[in-house]
Design a protein around this motif. Structure first.
Motif: not given
Length: 128
Positions: A91-96
């Motif tokens: 599960d990717v919670k946040i990506s930037a």
């Protein structure tokens, strides 16, 4: 945690610092006289605001990974471009995509002076 002695090691060291979950360890990566942008369009500076931002990021449970896209250094200043994410299992919670400015300290280690965590995102518009 050992502070990085090369500018190109700052991203990996920062990810390791976040993965300790320890606010003080993460704070040690930053020159708090600089700027951190924990959310798009919301830059903050100063010890208290930095700590608040770090605590907010640490509240996202998971493992941080940071890939260095590039790191350009001239003298005691460097700029890096990163791709980072926080995942919990698959599960990717946040990506930037971020941009960081780093400065070499008198003891030879490197600290982040500007951490624009979303600075390389396409279509990012800063309100005036």
């Amino acid at each position: 945690m050992k502070a990085p002695r090369k500018a190109e090691d700052v991203h990996a060291t920062l990810a390791n610092a976040f993965n300790t979950g320890n606010v003080d360890v993460v704070m040690g990566m930053y020159d708090v006289s600089g700027i951190i942008v924990p959310e798009p369009g919301k830059p903050v500076s100063g010890q208290a605001k930095f700590e608040e931002a770090i605590k907010g990021i640490l509240s996202i449970k998971g493992k941080m990974e940071i890939k260095t896209v590039y790191c350009l250094q001239t003298g005691n200043i460097a700029v890096g471009r990163s791709e980072w994410n926080i995942t919990d299992g698959s599960d990717v919670k946040i990506s930037a995509k971020g941009i960081e400015v780093m400065k070499q300290q008198p003891d030879g280690t490197w600290k982040i002076v500007v951490d624009h965590a979303f600075g390389a995102e396409a279509g990012l518009v800063v309100a005036s």
